[in-house]
Design a protein around this motif. Structure first.
Motif, mmCIF file in Angstrom:
data_model
loop_
_atom_site.group_PDB
_atom_site.id
_atom_site.type_symbol
_atom_site.label_atom_id
_atom_site.label_comp_id
_atom_site.label_asym_id
_atom_site.label_seq_id
_atom_site.Cartn_x
_atom_site.Cartn_y
_atom_site.Cartn_z
ATOM 1 N N ASP A 101 20.109 50.256 -6.795
ATOM 2 C CA ASP A 101 20.301 50.529 -5.374
ATOM 3 C C ASP A 101 19.862 49.354 -4.518
ATOM 4 O O ASP A 101 18.958 48.599 -4.883
ATOM 5 N N GLY A 102 20.479 49.209 -3.377
ATOM 6 C CA GLY A 102 20.053 48.220 -2.407
ATOM 7 C C GLY A 102 20.513 46.805 -2.735
ATOM 8 O O GLY A 102 21.461 46.585 -3.482
ATOM 9 N N ASP A 103 19.813 45.845 -2.151
ATOM 10 C CA ASP A 103 20.169 44.435 -2.301
ATOM 11 C C ASP A 103 19.403 43.765 -3.436
ATOM 12 O O ASP A 103 19.215 42.560 -3.442
ATOM 13 N N THR A 104 18.954 44.541 -4.367
ATOM 14 C CA THR A 104 18.155 44.010 -5.475
ATOM 15 C C THR A 104 19.055 43.507 -6.585
ATOM 16 O O THR A 104 20.056 44.125 -6.923
ATOM 17 N N PHE A 105 18.691 42.367 -7.126
ATOM 18 C CA PHE A 105 19.384 41.808 -8.284
ATOM 19 C C PHE A 105 18.523 42.106 -9.508
ATOM 20 O O PHE A 105 17.342 41.768 -9.534
ATOM 21 N N CYS A 106 19.096 42.755 -10.485
ATOM 22 C CA CYS A 106 18.318 43.155 -11.659
ATOM 23 C C CYS A 106 19.043 42.700 -12.923
ATOM 24 O O CYS A 106 20.240 42.936 -13.072
ATOM 25 N N TYR A 107 18.321 42.027 -13.790
ATOM 26 C CA TYR A 107 18.922 41.605 -15.052
ATOM 27 C C TYR A 107 17.904 41.718 -16.180
ATOM 28 O O TYR A 107 16.705 41.789 -15.944
ATOM 29 N N THR A 108 18.418 41.765 -17.388
ATOM 30 C CA THR A 108 17.556 41.775 -18.563
ATOM 31 C C THR A 108 17.775 40.471 -19.316
ATOM 32 O O THR A 108 18.861 39.889 -19.276
#
Length: 122
Positions: A101-108
């Motif tokens: 959600d939102g403007d978050t960039f998430c990676y593994t």
């Protein structure tokens, strides 16, 4: 037959510390090693086990009391297949970008993290 056929050394705490230190040092190179080269080395190990399966089977038979045919047809076959399986994963380790959600960039990011030690009961 109760004949002695081998002598096995036990490891002291200092021996274990030296092994761990050496492994951690080698790991620094291994973790940054090209994944395709890592896989190549693992496949070479599997090939060497396959080429020397009779020798390994004799050792397994002497130490575990199992038939040589079982050591060749199961234990060593499984070892070769397992090493080859994980060699393939060296080439497939990748990260992922995940929706959140939102403007978050998430990676593994999947990467080797360290040395593993095992204690065997025999």
């Amino acid at each position: 037959t109760e004949k002695k056929f081998a002598q096995v050394q036990t490891a002291s705490k200092e021996d274990v510390d030296i092994a761990v230190k050496s492994s951690r040092k080698a790991f620094q190179t291994w973790r940054n090693y090209d994944p395709f080269k890592r896989a190549e080395h693992m496949r070479k190990l599997a090939t060497l086990i396959e080429k020397n399966k009779e020798r390994f089977a004799k050792i397994d038979s002497l130490s575990m009391g199992k038939p040589i045919a079982h050591a060749i047809g199961f234990d060593l076959l499984q070892a070769v297949q397992t090493i080859n399986y994980y060699a393939g994963w060296c080439e497939k380790i990748k990260g992922e970008t995940l929706r959140v959600d939102g403007d978050t960039f998430c990676y593994t990011l999947k990467e080797p993290i360290g040395v593993v030690g095992a204690i065997y009961p025999w």
